[in-house]
Write a protein that holds these residues in place. Structure first.
Motif, PDB file in Angstrom:
ATOM      1  N   ALA A  17       0.461   8.557  -2.825  1.00 15.47           N
ATOM      2  CA  ALA A  17       0.696   9.869  -2.216  1.00 15.47           C
ATOM      3  C   ALA A  17      -0.590  10.673  -2.142  1.00 15.47           C
ATOM      4  CB  ALA A  17       1.754  10.630  -3.007  1.00 15.47           C
ATOM      5  N   GLU A  18      -1.397  10.586  -3.187  1.00 15.87           N
ATOM      6  CA  GLU A  18      -2.651  11.336  -3.228  1.00 15.87           C
ATOM      7  C   GLU A  18      -3.639  10.828  -2.175  1.00 15.87           C
ATOM      8  OE1 GLU A  18      -0.650  11.453  -7.231  1.00 15.87           O
ATOM      9  OE2 GLU A  18      -1.111   9.910  -5.739  1.00 15.87           O
ATOM     10  N   ARG A  19      -3.732   9.508  -2.040  1.00 13.31           N
ATOM     11  CA  ARG A  19      -4.642   8.952  -1.033  1.00 13.31           C
ATOM     12  C   ARG A  19      -4.126   9.227   0.379  1.00 13.31           C
ATOM     13  NH1 ARG A  19      -5.353   3.733  -0.727  1.00 13.31           N
ATOM     14  NH2 ARG A  19      -3.707   3.001  -2.115  1.00 13.31           N
ATOM     15  N   GLN A  20      -2.795   9.252   0.541  1.00 13.94           N
ATOM     16  CA  GLN A  20      -2.237   9.575   1.848  1.00 13.94           C
ATOM     17  C   GLN A  20      -2.548  11.026   2.226  1.00 13.94           C
ATOM     18  OE1 GLN A  20      -0.052   8.795   5.426  1.00 13.94           O
ATOM     19  NE2 GLN A  20      -1.065   7.506   3.904  1.00 13.94           N
ATOM     20  N   LEU A  21      -2.470  11.938   1.263  1.00 10.75           N
ATOM     21  CA  LEU A  21      -2.822  13.331   1.533  1.00 10.75           C
ATOM     22  C   LEU A  21      -4.283  13.447   1.948  1.00 10.75           C
ATOM     23  CD1 LEU A  21      -2.410  16.370   1.594  1.00 10.75           C
ATOM     24  CD2 LEU A  21      -2.729  16.403  -0.901  1.00 10.75           C
ATOM     25  N   LEU A  22      -5.164  12.765   1.228  1.00 11.34           N
ATOM     26  CA  LEU A  22      -6.586  12.823   1.566  1.00 11.34           C
ATOM     27  C   LEU A  22      -6.823  12.324   2.991  1.00 11.34           C
ATOM     28  CD1 LEU A  22      -9.426  13.440   0.539  1.00 11.34           C
ATOM     29  CD2 LEU A  22      -9.545  11.101  -0.344  1.00 11.34           C
ATOM     30  N   LEU A  23      -6.128  11.276   3.390  1.00  9.84           N
ATOM     31  CA  LEU A  23      -6.256  10.757   4.749  1.00  9.84           C
ATOM     32  C   LEU A  23      -5.738  11.772   5.760  1.00  9.84           C
ATOM     33  CD1 LEU A  23      -6.999   8.363   6.568  1.00  9.84           C
ATOM     34  CD2 LEU A  23      -4.693   7.451   6.167  1.00  9.84           C
ATOM     35  N   ASP A  81       1.031  29.557   7.603  1.00 13.29           N
ATOM     36  CA  ASP A  81       2.107  29.306   8.571  1.00 13.29           C
ATOM     37  C   ASP A  81       3.108  28.305   8.015  1.00 13.29           C
ATOM     38  OD1 ASP A  81       0.983  30.841  10.874  1.00 13.29           O
ATOM     39  OD2 ASP A  81      -0.626  29.370  10.638  1.00 13.29           O
ATOM     40  N   ALA A  82       2.623  27.411   7.138  1.00  7.38           N
ATOM     41  CA  ALA A  82       3.508  26.387   6.570  1.00  7.38           C
ATOM     42  C   ALA A  82       2.978  25.963   5.200  1.00  7.38           C
ATOM     43  CB  ALA A  82       3.591  25.172   7.495  1.00  7.38           C
ATOM     44  N   VAL A  83       3.909  25.564   4.349  1.00  2.13           N
ATOM     45  CA  VAL A  83       3.590  24.919   3.078  1.00  2.13           C
ATOM     46  C   VAL A  83       4.145  23.505   3.148  1.00  2.13           C
ATOM     47  CG1 VAL A  83       4.231  24.812   0.635  1.00  2.13           C
ATOM     48  CG2 VAL A  83       3.388  26.947   1.602  1.00  2.13           C
ATOM     49  N   HIS A  84       3.326  22.526   2.754  1.00  4.57           N
ATOM     50  CA  HIS A  84       3.738  21.122   2.770  1.00  4.57           C
ATOM     51  C   HIS A  84       3.612  20.590   1.350  1.00  4.57           C
ATOM     52  CE1 HIS A  84       3.373  16.949   4.946  1.00  4.57           C
ATOM     53  NE2 HIS A  84       4.211  16.923   3.928  1.00  4.57           N
ATOM     54  N   THR A  85       4.726  20.210   0.740  1.00  7.51           N
ATOM     55  CA  THR A  85       4.726  19.755  -0.647  1.00  7.51           C
ATOM     56  C   THR A  85       4.806  18.226  -0.728  1.00  7.51           C
ATOM     57  OG1 THR A  85       7.137  19.911  -0.882  1.00  7.51           O
ATOM     58  CG2 THR A  85       5.848  21.896  -1.373  1.00  7.51           C
ATOM     59  N   HIS A  86       4.222  17.685  -1.810  1.00  7.44           N
ATOM     60  CA  HIS A  86       4.159  16.242  -2.017  1.00  7.44           C
ATOM     61  C   HIS A  86       4.438  15.943  -3.490  1.00  7.44           C
ATOM     62  CE1 HIS A  86       1.796  15.905   1.816  1.00  7.44           C
ATOM     63  NE2 HIS A  86       1.369  17.095   1.435  1.00  7.44           N
ATOM     64  N   LEU A  87       5.355  15.030  -3.764  1.00  9.42           N
ATOM     65  CA  LEU A  87       5.760  14.581  -5.103  1.00  9.42           C
ATOM     66  C   LEU A  87       6.720  15.566  -5.762  1.00  9.42           C
ATOM     67  CD1 LEU A  87       2.386  13.039  -6.346  1.00  9.42           C
ATOM     68  CD2 LEU A  87       4.346  11.881  -5.311  1.00  9.42           C
ATOM     69  N   TYR A  88       7.542  15.022  -6.662  1.00  6.29           N
ATOM     70  CA  TYR A  88       8.732  15.720  -7.149  1.00  6.29           C
ATOM     71  C   TYR A  88       8.440  17.098  -7.745  1.00  6.29           C
ATOM     72  CZ  TYR A  88      12.934  16.672  -9.880  1.00  6.29           C
ATOM     73  OH  TYR A  88      14.037  17.269 -10.406  1.00  6.29           O
ATOM     74  N   ARG A  89       7.515  17.176  -8.695  1.00  3.19           N
ATOM     75  CA  ARG A  89       7.293  18.447  -9.376  1.00  3.19           C
ATOM     76  C   ARG A  89       6.782  19.515  -8.405  1.00  3.19           C
ATOM     77  NH1 ARG A  89       3.103  19.183 -14.305  1.00  3.19           N
ATOM     78  NH2 ARG A  89       3.256  16.919 -14.199  1.00  3.19           N
ATOM     79  N   SER A  90       5.861  19.139  -7.542  1.00  5.46           N
ATOM     80  CA  SER A  90       5.340  20.121  -6.603  1.00  5.46           C
ATOM     81  C   SER A  90       6.373  20.500  -5.556  1.00  5.46           C
ATOM     82  CB  SER A  90       4.079  19.589  -5.912  1.00  5.46           C
ATOM     83  OG  SER A  90       4.370  18.486  -5.096  1.00  5.46           O
ATOM     84  N   ALA A 108       8.485  19.152   3.131  1.00  9.53           N
ATOM     85  CA  ALA A 108       8.255  18.330   1.937  1.00  9.53           C
ATOM     86  C   ALA A 108       8.273  16.862   2.346  1.00  9.53           C
ATOM     87  CB  ALA A 108       9.323  18.593   0.889  1.00  9.53           C
ATOM     88  N   THR A 109       7.313  16.103   1.855  1.00  7.04           N
ATOM     89  CA  THR A 109       7.331  14.658   2.080  1.00  7.04           C
ATOM     90  C   THR A 109       7.824  13.972   0.824  1.00  7.04           C
ATOM     91  OG1 THR A 109       5.580  14.630   3.736  1.00  7.04           O
ATOM     92  CG2 THR A 109       5.950  12.601   2.522  1.00  7.04           C
ATOM     93  N   GLU A 110       8.855  13.126   0.988  1.00  9.10           N
ATOM     94  CA  GLU A 110       9.373  12.346  -0.126  1.00  9.10           C
ATOM     95  C   GLU A 110       8.670  10.998  -0.115  1.00  9.10           C
ATOM     96  OE1 GLU A 110      10.226  11.184  -3.156  1.00  9.10           O
ATOM     97  OE2 GLU A 110      11.206  13.121  -2.860  1.00  9.10           O
ATOM     98  N   HIS A 111       7.681  10.853  -0.996  1.00  9.80           N
ATOM     99  CA  HIS A 111       6.854   9.650  -1.052  1.00  9.80           C
ATOM    100  C   HIS A 111       7.447   8.559  -1.929  1.00  9.80           C
ATOM    101  CE1 HIS A 111       3.158  11.492   0.715  1.00  9.80           C
ATOM    102  NE2 HIS A 111       3.570  12.589   0.120  1.00  9.80           N
ATOM    103  N   GLY A 276       5.384   1.028   0.963  1.00 13.70           N
ATOM    104  CA  GLY A 276       4.587  -0.186   0.782  1.00 13.70           C
ATOM    105  C   GLY A 276       3.216  -0.064   1.421  1.00 13.70           C
ATOM    106  N   LEU A 277       2.584   1.106   1.232  1.00 11.70           N
ATOM    107  CA  LEU A 277       1.307   1.378   1.884  1.00 11.70           C
ATOM    108  C   LEU A 277       0.224   0.380   1.486  1.00 11.70           C
ATOM    109  CD1 LEU A 277      -0.219   3.298   3.759  1.00 11.70           C
ATOM    110  CD2 LEU A 277      -0.754   4.704   1.765  1.00 11.70           C
ATOM    111  N   SER A 278       0.205  -0.030   0.213  1.00 10.21           N
ATOM    112  CA  SER A 278      -0.857  -0.939  -0.220  1.00 10.21           C
ATOM    113  C   SER A 278      -0.784  -2.281   0.501  1.00 10.21           C
ATOM    114  CB  SER A 278      -0.799  -1.146  -1.738  1.00 10.21           C
ATOM    115  OG  SER A 278       0.342  -1.902  -2.107  1.00 10.21           O
ATOM    116  N   VAL A 279       0.426  -2.728   0.836  1.00 11.11           N
ATOM    117  CA  VAL A 279       0.561  -3.988   1.590  1.00 11.11           C
ATOM    118  C   VAL A 279      -0.015  -3.815   2.985  1.00 11.11           C
ATOM    119  CG1 VAL A 279       2.189  -5.675   2.517  1.00 11.11           C
ATOM    120  CG2 VAL A 279       2.572  -4.701   0.251  1.00 11.11           C
ATOM    121  N   LEU A 280       0.250  -2.660   3.617  1.00 15.85           N
ATOM    122  CA  LEU A 280      -0.319  -2.391   4.943  1.00 15.85           C
ATOM    123  C   LEU A 280      -1.845  -2.344   4.884  1.00 15.85           C
ATOM    124  CD1 LEU A 280       1.063  -1.736   7.747  1.00 15.85           C
ATOM    125  CD2 LEU A 280       2.597  -1.847   5.779  1.00 15.85           C
ATOM    126  N   GLU A 281      -2.390  -1.746   3.827  1.00 11.94           N
ATOM    127  CA  GLU A 281      -3.847  -1.687   3.680  1.00 11.94           C
ATOM    128  C   GLU A 281      -4.434  -3.084   3.528  1.00 11.94           C
ATOM    129  OE1 GLU A 281      -3.976   2.763   1.623  1.00 11.94           O
ATOM    130  OE2 GLU A 281      -4.132   0.969   0.386  1.00 11.94           O
TER     131      GLU A 281
END
Length: 389
Positions: A17-23, A81-90, A108-111, A276-281
């Motif tokens: 999720a963290e690497r996807q956000l950075l991308l 204009d918008a808040v985008h949250t990632h991962l359960y606690r956030s 919110a993205t459910e990763h 399954g992002l790592s498989v795609l990578e």
């Protein structure tokens, strides 16, 4: 006008999720800032290097009440204009804060919602109840695959509030690099002709790296390269010693592309994946891949990823498969084909454009439709029971 968006994420350590956000920060057509609930993290420097403002909330635990007013103040000052949250606690804290701060759109993205797990931890009735109550505070919830959308439905999230936007991948960033192959192998003492199977991910039970180590212990030669860190590392290192398996643990790294270039085969026996992002990578790097769970591929026709092979989590099956690939002389040359068509299907540019549309959509346009009276009751309960800013 370009939307101004605050991304809220639990932390910035190495993770999917963290690497996807950075991308995303590199491709979103929006003015982005990031708020991390915890301080520091291996990817914090990369966020700042991308020119993205970073706000640390300095949350000290899952129930630190000071995090909520800090988030509310940040959101009010930022006039986003918008808040985008990632991962359960956030997602829990971010949705409540955004509602209290009057942010127009909350996405919110459910990763990481697995079958009975969320972010590698087993779910409880209380976790599901809190998730559902705070989910109603947002405008829409993004599922990274149809599999995750079905799981959200099983948790009681109405289909009208869910939109499927798959994770994105920048294929060029993972293209095979012979120089990186040589450099990474030299760093870890791996010979140029030595067979290397590997995997990337958090060292948690659902990834089933224990099975991978057990299987590789039965392979006559070669090396297993595990890229990542997590709570299971000590136990996995002990298992490798006990079984006599040749395993190199790299820990977390920002050079995932280099690690993939050093491998000859990607092996992912994980039983709990939302995408399954790592498989795609790995496929983007031209590697053949063995996997157990990868919704990103399962949702596509098989001929789009002919170099990916699905295996059950049965030890004898994995032993046979690893022995087969270790015995292929061609695998040791480092030569490999380009990525299969499945990789292009998940291009990051299309993913980012779809999210940008969600930031500016009005409630009632698809996901995020007008709430029912039950929705309003749950929203009021979540807000009134939250600590006041």
């Amino acid at each position: 006008m370009t939307a101004r968006v605050l991304h809220v994420i639990t932390g910035l350590d190495h993770g999917g999720a963290e690497r996807q956000l950075l991308l995303l920060l590199r491709h979103l057509p929006a003015r982005c800032e990031v708020a991390t609930l915890t301080s520091g993290g291996a990817l914090a420097g990369a966020v700042l290097a991308a020119g993205v403002p970073l706000h640390e909330i300095a949350m000290r635990g899952n129930r630190d009440p000071r995090a909520l007013p800090r988030l509310v103040r940040l959101m009010r000052r930022g006039r986003y204009d918008a808040v985008h949250t990632h991962l359960y606690r956030s997602c829990v804290y971010g949705r409540i804060a955004a509602r209290l701060a009057g942010v127009p759109r909350v996405i919110a993205t459910e990763h990481s919602l697995g079958d009975g797990h969320i972010e590698g931890r087993r779910t409880t009735a209380g976790v599901r109840l809190l998730y559902r109550a705070t989910e109603r505070l947002g405008s829409a919830t993004v599922a990274v695959s149809p599999t995750v959308a079905r799981r959200l439905g099983d948790w009681g999230v109405p289909a009208s509030r869910v939109v499927v936007v798959p994770n994105g991948i920048d294929a060029a960033a993972f293209a095979y690099d012979p120089g990186a192959r040589e450099r990474v192998r030299e760093r870890y003492g791996i010979g140029p002709g030595e067979f290397v199977a590997g995997a990337v991910g958090r060292l948690v039970p659902t990834k089933r790296f224990d099975l991978l180590i057990e299987a590789f212990a039965e392979v006559p030669d070669g090396r297993l390269l595990l890229v990542g860190d997590g709570p299971e590392r000590t136990a996995l290192e002990a298992l490798a010693r006990e079984r006599g398996a040749r395993v190199t643990f790299t820990g977390g790294t920002a050079d995932v592309a280099g690690a993939l270039s050093a491998m000859d085969l990607y092996a992912a026996p994980s039983t709990q994946e939302t995408f399954g992002l790592s498989v795609l990578e790995a496929l983007a790097s031209g590697l053949p891949a063995l996997y157990t769970a990868c919704p990103a591929l399962d949702d596509l026709p098989p001929d789009l990823a002919p170099s990916a092979h699905r295996l059950p989590t049965l030890l004898p099956v994995w032993i046979t498969a690893l022995r087969h690939w270790a015995g292929r002389g061609a695998a040791r040359t480092g030569a490999r084909p380009g990525p299969p068509p499945a990789v292009a299907h998940y291009a990051i540019t299309a993913h980012a454009a779809r999210l940008a549309d969600l930031y500016t959509a009005r409630d009632g346009d698809g996901a995020g439709a007008e709430p029912t009276e039950r929705d309003r009751d749950e929203r009021r309960t979540a807000v009134t029971q939250a600590p006041r800013p």
